[in-house]
Design an enzyme around this catalytic site. Structure first.
Site, PDB file in Angstrom:
ATOM      1  CG  ASP A   1      -1.762   1.204   1.373  1.00  0.00           C
ATOM      2  OD1 ASP A   1      -2.375   1.608   0.378  1.00  0.00           O
ATOM      3  OD2 ASP A   1      -1.823   1.765   2.486  1.00  0.00           O
TER       4      ASP A   1
ATOM      5  CG  ASP B   1      -2.119   2.700   6.517  1.00  0.00           C
ATOM      6  OD1 ASP B   1      -2.904   3.514   7.040  1.00  0.00           O
ATOM      7  OD2 ASP B   1      -2.085   2.509   5.291  1.00  0.00           O
TER       8      ASP B   1
ATOM      9  CG  ASP C   1      -1.667   7.525   0.396  1.00  0.00           C
ATOM     10  OD1 ASP C   1      -0.665   7.607  -0.344  1.00  0.00           O
ATOM     11  OD2 ASP C   1      -2.786   7.955   0.075  1.00  0.00           O
TER      12      ASP C   1
END
Length: 281
Positions: free
Chosen positions: A22, A196, A24
């Protein structure tokens, strides 16, 4: 992290592997889209009021982000809002400001992991809900082999039509990974994934080696319950500090899916920030 085999060494007895990241708050410390808000303002894509609101939206994102329902509302809103925005203009703004904006917020720990996976012979794939006008050049900057991102329909006039063609979010990310595994010959049981957010649980669950990076509360709880490693990335560093001779990595990012307009995504998060302000008031 042990090296399965060195990159460049032919070993036809082992299936290929990949590491899926991922973007961001996993590879970079902020929202890839919101970080360009000042540049979009200077380029005339958003007005001063919207630029100020994106600063607040960035704070909200860093404090915990949006949940599934809020993200879905944002998607509907931004799809309509970006209609008529020129795609080439967005790409040019991102290209002109990429190094100044993104280079300083790349996590040192993530950059090291990307290096280690390449050394171990694994492809590196960035899988992001953000738009490819932003994600593709960041992937190239990082030396990623492939990029999966959201794609929006572009009309014959080179502008967004307002229709979403492909949305790289939630279960769709896992589907993209499985499709890549089929086309590229990846053994998903031997692949790695990093995120996250709990919205990426399908992606993390699709591989044999999932990792929670700076996880939100829900993902942390799930990672602990499933025995997944939890990583803490907290050292943003310029690539030029890591590699004094760094310019642009020679490894071109191969695009698996293109973009929802970066400016449009900014507008969506502006809208979310506005809703939060209204709720608090």
């Amino acid at each position: 992290m042990g090296c399965a085999y060195a990159r460049g060494v032919e070993n036809h007895s082992l299936p290929r592997t990949a590491a899926f990241f991922d973007l961001d708050k996993t590879v970079i410390a902020k929202s890839s889209t919101l970080t360009f808000s000042k540049s979009f303002y200077q380029g005339g894509l958003i007005n001063r009021r919207a630029a100020l609101r994106t600063a607040y939206a960035q704070f909200v994102f860093l404090a915990g982000g949006a949940d599934h329902d809020q993200i879905e509302r944002m998607r509907t809103y931004l799809s309509a809002l970006c209609r008529g925005w020129n795609v080439q203009q967005v790409k040019e703004i991102v290209a002109e400001t990429l190094h100044d904006i993104i280079d300083p917020i790349i996590y040192d720990e993530a950059a090291s992991l990307i290096e280690e996976h390449h050394t171990a012979g694994r492809d590196v794939v960035i899988v992001s809900t953000s738009g490819a006008e932003v994600v593709e050049p960041i992937g190239e900057l990082l030396g990623a082999d492939r990029v999966v991102a959201t794609r929006m329909v572009v009309g014959d006039d080179g502008c967004f039509t307002g229709e979403v063609e492909y949305y790289a979010y939630g279960p769709t990310k896992a589907e993209a990974i499985r499709e890549l595994a089929l086309s590229e010959g990846y053994d998903l049981e031997r692949c790695f994934a990093y995120s996250d957010s709990a919205t990426d649980l399908p992606m993390l669950g699709a591989v044999g080696h999932p990792h929670a990076v700076n996880p939100d509360r829900t993902l942390r709880r799930e990672a602990l319950a499933r025995g997944w490693p939890i990583l803490d990335f907290h050292r943003p560093v310029r690539l030029k500090q890591r590699f004094p001779t760094f310019s642009v990595p020679p490894r071109p990012a191969l695009v698996a899916a293109a973009a929802i307009g970066a400016a449009a995504a900014t507008a969506g998060l502006v809208w979310y920030a506005s809703r939060r302000r209204t709720a608090v008031a």
